[in-house]
Design an enzyme around this catalytic site. Sequence first.
Site, short mmCIF file in Angstrom:
data_model
loop_
_atom_site.label_atom_id
_atom_site.label_comp_id
_atom_site.label_asym_id
_atom_site.label_seq_id
_atom_site.Cartn_x
_atom_site.Cartn_y
_atom_site.Cartn_z
N GLU A 7 -5.56 -9.57 0.33
CA GLU A 7 -6.82 -9.08 0.48
C GLU A 7 -7.77 -9.34 -0.88
O GLU A 7 -8.77 -9.60 -0.80
CB GLU A 7 -6.78 -7.55 0.35
CG GLU A 7 -6.25 -6.84 1.64
CD GLU A 7 -4.72 -6.54 1.87
OE1 GLU A 7 -4.35 -5.80 2.38
OE2 GLU A 7 -3.99 -7.31 0.85
N ASP A 80 -1.71 -6.23 2.89
CA ASP A 80 -0.76 -5.05 2.56
C ASP A 80 -0.09 -4.55 3.50
O ASP A 80 -0.47 -4.80 4.83
CB ASP A 80 -1.69 -3.84 2.10
CG ASP A 80 -2.62 -4.21 0.88
OD1 ASP A 80 -1.96 -4.99 0.00
OD2 ASP A 80 -3.34 -3.49 0.38
N ASP A 82 0.90 -2.06 5.44
CA ASP A 82 0.55 -0.78 6.19
C ASP A 82 -0.40 -1.05 7.35
O ASP A 82 -0.76 -2.33 7.92
CB ASP A 82 -0.33 0.15 5.31
CG ASP A 82 -1.62 -0.27 4.71
OD1 ASP A 82 -2.01 -1.36 5.05
OD2 ASP A 82 -2.02 0.24 3.82
N GLU A 84 -3.60 -0.39 7.71
CA GLU A 84 -4.96 -1.35 7.52
C GLU A 84 -4.58 -2.79 7.23
O GLU A 84 -5.44 -3.77 7.55
CB GLU A 84 -5.49 -0.56 6.01
CG GLU A 84 -5.99 0.67 6.66
CD GLU A 84 -7.32 0.83 7.65
OE1 GLU A 84 -8.17 -0.04 7.48
OE2 GLU A 84 -7.27 1.42 8.59
N TYR A 293 3.59 -0.69 -3.88
CA TYR A 293 2.53 -0.46 -2.99
C TYR A 293 2.25 0.95 -3.15
O TYR A 293 3.33 1.81 -2.74
CB TYR A 293 2.77 -0.99 -1.53
CG TYR A 293 1.52 -1.02 -0.58
CD1 TYR A 293 0.33 -1.60 -1.25
CD2 TYR A 293 1.42 -0.34 0.42
CE1 TYR A 293 -0.83 -1.75 -0.52
CE2 TYR A 293 0.34 -0.31 1.25
CZ TYR A 293 -0.73 -0.97 0.68
OH TYR A 293 -1.89 -0.84 1.58
N ARG A 295 0.33 2.89 -1.19
CA ARG A 295 -0.17 3.84 0.21
C ARG A 295 1.06 3.87 0.98
O ARG A 295 1.50 2.87 1.66
CB ARG A 295 -1.16 2.84 0.85
CG ARG A 295 -2.56 3.08 0.22
CD ARG A 295 -3.77 2.47 1.34
NE ARG A 295 -4.90 2.62 0.69
CZ ARG A 295 -5.70 1.87 -0.30
NH1 ARG A 295 -4.85 0.59 -0.46
NH2 ARG A 295 -6.69 1.84 -0.79
N HIS A 340 7.10 3.35 3.93
CA HIS A 340 7.52 2.46 3.08
C HIS A 340 8.30 2.94 1.89
O HIS A 340 8.40 4.29 1.87
CB HIS A 340 6.47 1.74 2.59
CG HIS A 340 5.47 0.80 3.74
ND1 HIS A 340 6.18 -0.15 4.51
CD2 HIS A 340 4.32 1.25 4.23
CE1 HIS A 340 5.25 -0.50 5.55
NE2 HIS A 340 4.21 0.49 5.20
#
Length: 864
Positions: A7, A80, A82, A84, A293, A295, A340
């Site tokens: 990203e 990432d 997740d 998203e 991470y 999130r 996670h």
Amino acid sequence: MQLVIVESPAKAKTIEKYLGGDYRVLASYGHVRDLPPKDGSVNPDDGFAMEWETYADKARQLKAITDEAKKADRLILATDPDREGEAISWHVQEVLAKKKALPKSVERVTFNAITKAAVTEAMGRPRKLDTDLIDAYRARRALDYLVGFTLSPVLWRKLPGAKSAGRVQSVALRLIVEREREIEGFAPQEYWSVTAELEADGTRFQARLARFDGNKLDRLSIGDEGTAMRAKAAVEEGRFTVTTVETRPATRNPPPPFTTSTLQQEAARKLGFSASHTMRVAQNLYEDGAITYMRTDGVQMDGSAIQDARKAIAGRYDASYVPDKPRQYQTKAKNAQEAHEAIRPTDFTRDRAGTGDHARLYELIWKRALASQMASARMERTAVEMEDGTGRHMLRATGQVVLFPGYLALYEEGRDDVSAGGSGKHADAADEEDSRRLPLLRSGDAPAKHGVNAEQHFTQPPPRFSEASLVKRLEELGIGRPSTYASIIQVLKDRNYVRVEKNRFFAEESGRLLTAFLERFFEKYVSYDFTAGLEEELDDVSGGRAEWQSVLTDFWRDFRPRTDEVMEQKPSDITAELDKFLEPYLFPKQADGGDPRLCPNCGEGRLALRGGRYGAFVACSNYPDCKYTRRFAQPGGEAGEDTGPETLGNDPETGLPVERKSGRFGPYIQLGEGKEAKRASIPKDVPELDLEMALKLLSLPRTIGNHPETGETITASIGRYGPYLAHNGKYARLSSTADVFETGMNAAVVKLAEAAQGGGRAARGAQAPLKILGAHPVSGGEVKLMEGRYGPYVTDGATNATLPKSADKDALTLEEAVALIDAKAASSPAKGRKGAKKAPAKKPAAKKAPPKKAVAKKAAKKAE
């Protein structure tokens, strides 16, 4: 060549360094496309087909990715870990396929931390894109679009002043509004506490009256002064001896490491960070490889991380602080695919990272993660009961001794206000009482009495939500997801549905009215159970237990007809329904039994809710004869009443009346009537508004004169952002309304010049270095640490390299600076650097222009 997509550019630089020469790592800069903001982007009649549109500002980056993809043998999507991140990877793959630039081999990798070990290990475990997570993303995005683009037009036409509604944001707003109603409807209750100041073995302590006249007392038992005085006298007269001493051990276990929501809550409590700021800072720490991470719903840590934490604990403390077995925590997340590893440092031996807010947040994460693997705290709690000779009155004293601090030596979790019955202060007092140290007391002891106090209290309403308590409540209700809370809260602020004062949410008029409208006409869709149930369905989609189009079909089947039904109603009918729905709030019963709807101005008209161009208000039925109005959010007319325009006098030139009025944006003055009327807002720093000041405000802008160099007019006025000077399309701020009328030519020229120079700061090239680190080992250039427009950077005179946001500039070494400069030089295309050197060649052409024009161009360039 292998192409890796992440990203952010910060991640791209770090990962490319880890992977070596056969890899090219590019950043997508987040999402590359989205549903265009127009009708028809989601088509329910065609299986909820979605029309995606690439972001205009991503065209250049997508071209770079496409060009590299055409040359690549393998595409590795490393966004990432997740939903998203999975969606971004899917979007990139779809765009490349559409452009016929998709390499033959496409794989997905995820890593929980940006460290060399984590990245290289992930590269050895590639997988395919997770279609269930992508379907869940599509379902969630379609739902949010359908709610927004179907409900918002209803609001615009039926509820003037409303801006938008959202599937989750409207439910979060309802929580804030309902808390406001609780506070307004709260009736404080009087209660008294009676305490005795006692002493034994030279140690003073406090005991509270727990039994009076044979009756056990709770917090609200003594409700009046008379009873309190009788109880006080009984304690003063009695001789109290110890009857029971109860000592029992207690244990406190550490909390688990942070999840997204608990990090947001604790950062709000301890650091005063908003949810959005916490996530921005955590993102920087993650991209710099300092934390895992950020999130996540998971509370577990990797086995190797647990062992590292235990080693770090043993190194800082003695062996007693390390529990016999590693602690294992179980996640409460409903969606296992998104659970996670918890947020933790990537290196437990590193107790500092970054500077400023980055350092503060890192320390919080480090302490919490390390404490989660420490030994429990051991305490000894003591409760002492003392009775008088009659046995009808009893005092109770409690205390606590920490025998072994365990994890408390490093970290103690913060707490929210108690939200039930306004007992926050009492709960704090009880905790303080429990933590006091008591002297050694035995049965039969009679402590000396030094005084008795009777204190009056009143119950307090539940506290307004802070960001921490709102996030906690949303998570408890199962509404939204922790990764979305920051954006939800930001939308409520941006729409002006709420305001924040002293870190607390207050519902604004527009937010209260919108909530009332949705509760009356769309009750199902702002109910907590329905919204939480929909989240569970979306979790089922991401877990492969439900089909995404079926979830959307079930929702749309009832939602669309309801919006059509409301759209068919007249605005006046909507207002009438809201008038009935809000009657207890807008027109509460009066203590004297009078009519709460009777107009207080004319004494004849009836008050009712009306809809206006800029929102709802309360007005008299005798309008226009009676011009009484009241803002919507002022129940019972306690404040904000407007009995009509106030005439300040007549303009001596036109003879027209000058009136003071209240409008959508606050008080203003008006000269004349109709379309030709002249209006001006009343600044907050005007102490008293009289006719003279009103005429001055109406006369703006004021002409100061012509600039001595350009000959152009300089004016002073008041705009959206306050008082200012204007000259030839350039502006300078003034400090007060008085300055608008008092600033002369000399002062105006100076202020405009300072504004053109960026506030009088020295030019960037003239800045002194923050630190000289030494000579570059290859180029020989002097390596300097500089302060730039976008933060600190290092340079050797040929290459500038920005410091990572979490880097500590004060601790920067020459070796670290050289590494940053070399990395920047390696990633910068050579022709780009050569092109930059061609800029001075344009200077001779500028010299040929006439002197006056050349000066004007130069000045304009500086002003920009």
